[in-house]
Design a protein around this motif. Structure first.
Motif, PDB file in Angstrom:
ATOM      1  N   HIS A 179     -26.451  21.774  19.924  1.00  0.00           N
ATOM      2  CA  HIS A 179     -26.854  23.148  20.261  1.00  0.00           C
ATOM      3  C   HIS A 179     -28.211  23.200  20.960  1.00  0.00           C
ATOM      4  CE1 HIS A 179     -23.497  24.338  17.702  1.00  0.00           C
ATOM      5  NE2 HIS A 179     -23.956  23.493  16.813  1.00  0.00           N
ATOM      6  N   SER A 202     -25.610  29.714  18.261  1.00  0.00           N
ATOM      7  CA  SER A 202     -24.561  28.807  18.697  1.00  0.00           C
ATOM      8  C   SER A 202     -23.869  28.157  17.507  1.00  0.00           C
ATOM      9  CB  SER A 202     -25.163  27.726  19.612  1.00  0.00           C
ATOM     10  OG  SER A 202     -24.173  26.843  20.077  1.00  0.00           O
ATOM     11  N   SER A 206     -19.847  28.113  16.000  1.00  0.00           N
ATOM     12  CA  SER A 206     -19.092  26.886  15.765  1.00  0.00           C
ATOM     13  C   SER A 206     -18.168  27.019  14.570  1.00  0.00           C
ATOM     14  CB  SER A 206     -20.043  25.706  15.535  1.00  0.00           C
ATOM     15  OG  SER A 206     -20.813  25.471  16.697  1.00  0.00           O
ATOM     16  N   TRP A 232     -20.188  36.212  24.058  1.00  0.00           N
ATOM     17  CA  TRP A 232     -20.160  34.879  24.655  1.00  0.00           C
ATOM     18  C   TRP A 232     -18.717  34.451  24.903  1.00  0.00           C
ATOM     19  CZ3 TRP A 232     -24.105  31.222  21.770  1.00  0.00           C
ATOM     20  CH2 TRP A 232     -25.409  31.662  22.036  1.00  0.00           C
ATOM     21  N   ILE A 248     -21.286  28.301  28.308  1.00  0.00           N
ATOM     22  CA  ILE A 248     -21.242  29.664  27.765  1.00  0.00           C
ATOM     23  C   ILE A 248     -21.498  30.657  28.892  1.00  0.00           C
ATOM     24  CG2 ILE A 248     -22.291  31.276  26.130  1.00  0.00           C
ATOM     25  CD1 ILE A 248     -23.247  28.717  24.586  1.00  0.00           C
TER      26      ILE A 248
END
Length: 572
Positions: A179, A202, A206, A232, A248
């Motif tokens: 990340h 981020s 996940s 995103w 992204i």
């Protein structure tokens, strides 16, 4: 982009029917893939989702339960909306059972208060859908052209991300699996706000699957996800089943099919770029290895051919100091770091040596020689100090191979002035590396430093550093040396092959004939040690007080050690 139900309600042909949304107003943003005219009560099994269903209701059941089931089945089929024309079956309003079922199931239900030809609606809507699809096709073709050009040009990740952001008109971020942001193009957005708390946000994504964004693109990989909360749209980056990051697209509205195509093409281009970079490096190593191997094996009948090939690879050879290096793994049979194979470790060594040469701006050929050795030919200017260059180079190689528990041994051949003589330098470097790698414990303290560092761990070795051991290693297969060993030690080896007498003799000779020191080093009582020395003298028929005898025996022991080391099995 496909039109929404709300978009279609604004079409003139539909407005002429005075459409009224009687249920499911929240679904007006649903995309319409096609228009279907159905006058059947059991139509759900004919649908695939995303349709605007038109009906007059003439075939719908009168039973409220069956009517409710009709609406529920359409909602389950994923239709975008149901539009019913009033006047033929239903006058003034739709049945309450149908409306309640639409509300309960989330089905968008529309009533046409005026008659409107359904054929005009289908023509208008289908034209709108086809235009949208053609627009997406043109946009996809444009994306294909741009990203293909970037791939062919070998664009950097920063340039690929920048182009993706320009095409999307929105920020694009490339992050690794930890990340960390590898590249970012914020566009008109505030970079500080865009990247604030990025790793935390981020990581939160996940653990959640979000919603698939693949339905908008027929070429989607199926792994592209849109997270509505963060806005995103992201897809993994990788190849051969190994992801190493993700791209992204920061959206200010739900993404369309073109957005999905764009982000996936960007990910593919990034993955391809990384593969090509590695492949180009591999090709470079292969080209260097081929030339080095040809020089060593004298495959090039005319040395001028090797010189031409070397210059073509960017390594000058005329009027230069040419120095051969051989980097040898100390234990090529071992599993290496984290179980890495010997071949993989040698490739890492070659890559590290090539990178070190680039960092030191040394033109060089670098390649693997076998599963235990990598080789390099350095092209130094006539004014360069080889020792200084080699010290700096060895330090950089050691830094780059920090993961190795024990770095490779570096053997250095003599500097030569012609590529014709490079073979000799390589053979010398290989022999030196072999001797240094197979040296017994503690031997490094006995070798010279060659001006290359402290005695405990020289960064590299030359033939002069190996002294007598090196010479005997080079001559270990010579029949004359083998005969000498047998003449000097054969009787002792034959008399007590499994005894410790050979160790006693080695300790005595290493101590320079000092019996007391040798006994102490052997951890034996003096009388025991002296008795064994006497037995050795009787077996060999020699006087150990003679300096010449001690010298001959010491040379024979070193030659025996070199022979045994070279013939020992390399693996368990």
């Amino acid at each position: 982009m496909l039109p929404t139900v709300s978009d279609l309600l604004s079409l003139d042909v539909i407005r002429r029917g005075s459409p009224q949304v009687v249920a499911g107003a929240d679904g007006l943003g649903a995309r319409v893939r096609w228009v279907h005219v159905l006058e059947l009560a059991d139509a759900a099994h004919l649908l695939q989702g995303g349709e605007l269903v038109l009906t007059t209701g003439v075939a719908l059941p009168a039973d409220p339960a069956l009517l409710a089931r009709y609406a529920t089945d359409l909602a389950a089929a994923g239709v975008s909306a149901l539009a019913v024309e009033l006047g033929r079956r239903y006058v003034g309003a739709l049945p309450s059972a149908l409306v309640r079922a639409a509300v309960d199931s989330g089905l968008t239900l529309i009533a046409f208060e005026r008659e409107v030809p359904f054929v005009e609606i289908t023509e208008a809507v289908h034209a709108r859908i086809i235009d949208a699809q053609l627009g997406e096709l043109r946009a996809s073709e444009r994306l294909h052209e741009v990203f293909t050009e970037l791939s062919v040009a070998g664009a950097s990740p920063d340039e690929i991300v920048r182009q993706a952001a320009v095409l999307a008109g929105r920020p694009v971020i490339l992050a690794d699996l930890s990340h960390r942001v590898l590249a970012c193009e914020p566009g008109s957005a505030d970079p500080a706000r865009l990247l604030s708390g990025f790793a935390r946000r981020s990581r939160a994504l996940s653990g959640s699957s979000g919603s698939s964004a693949s339905s908008g693109s027929s070429g989607s990989s199926g792994r592209t996800v849109y997270d509505e909360a963060s806005g995103w749209l992201f897809t993994p980056v990788g190849a051969r089943g190994e992801d190493w990051g993700r791209v992204i697209l920061v959206c200010d509205r739900p993404p369309g099919g073109t957005d999905t195509v764009l982000i996936e093409r960007a990910a593919t281009t990034l993955a391809l770029g990384r593969l090509l970079t590695r492949h180009a490096e591999s090709l470079d190593r292969q080209a260097h290895r081929t030339l080095i191997t040809g020089i060593i094996s004298q495959a090039h009948a005319d040395p001028a051919e090797a010189a031409v090939r070397s210059r073509a690879l960017g390594v000058p050879v005329d009027g230069r100091q040419l120095v051969a290096l051989v980097l040898r793994l100390r234990d090529p049979s071992g599993p290496g770091v984290l179980g890495v194979s010997a071949h993989a470790r040698v490739l890492d060594v070659a890559d590290a040596a090539a990178a070190a040469c680039r960092a030191e701006r040394i033109p060089s050929l670098v390649g693997t020689l076998d599963d235990a050795r990598a080789g390099a030919m350095l092209s130094l200017s006539p004014r360069a100090d080889p020792d200084r260059v080699l010290r700096a180079l060895a330090a950089r190689i050691a830094d780059r191979l920090g993961a190795f528990p024990e770095g490779p041994v570096i053997g250095v051949g003599a500097a030569v002035g012609s590529i014709r003589d490079v073979r000799r330098s390589f053979l010398e470097a290989s022999q030196v590396a072999d001797v240094a790698a197979e040296r017994p414990e503690g031997w490094s303290a006995a070798v010279g430093t060659g001006g290359a560092g402290g005695p405990e761990r020289p960064p590299f070795y030359r033939l002069a550093d190996l002294r007598l051991r090196g010479l005997l290693h080079l001559l270990r297969d010579d029949p004359r040396v083998q005969t000498f060993v047998e003449r000097e030690l054969g009787a002792l080896l034959a008399a007590e092959p499994g005894s410790s007498l050979l160790g006693v003799l080695a300790a005595y000779l290493a101590a320079g004939g000092n019996k007391a020191a040798a006994a102490k080093n052997s951890h034996l009582a003096r009388p025991t040690f002296y008795e064994r020395l006497g037995r050795i003298e009787r077996i060999l028929g020699t006087d150990l007080n003679s300096a010449e005898s001690r010298t001959s025996l010491h040379v024979a022991l070193l030659a025996l050690e070199a022979s045994r080391t070279s013939s020992a099995p390399s693996g368990p």
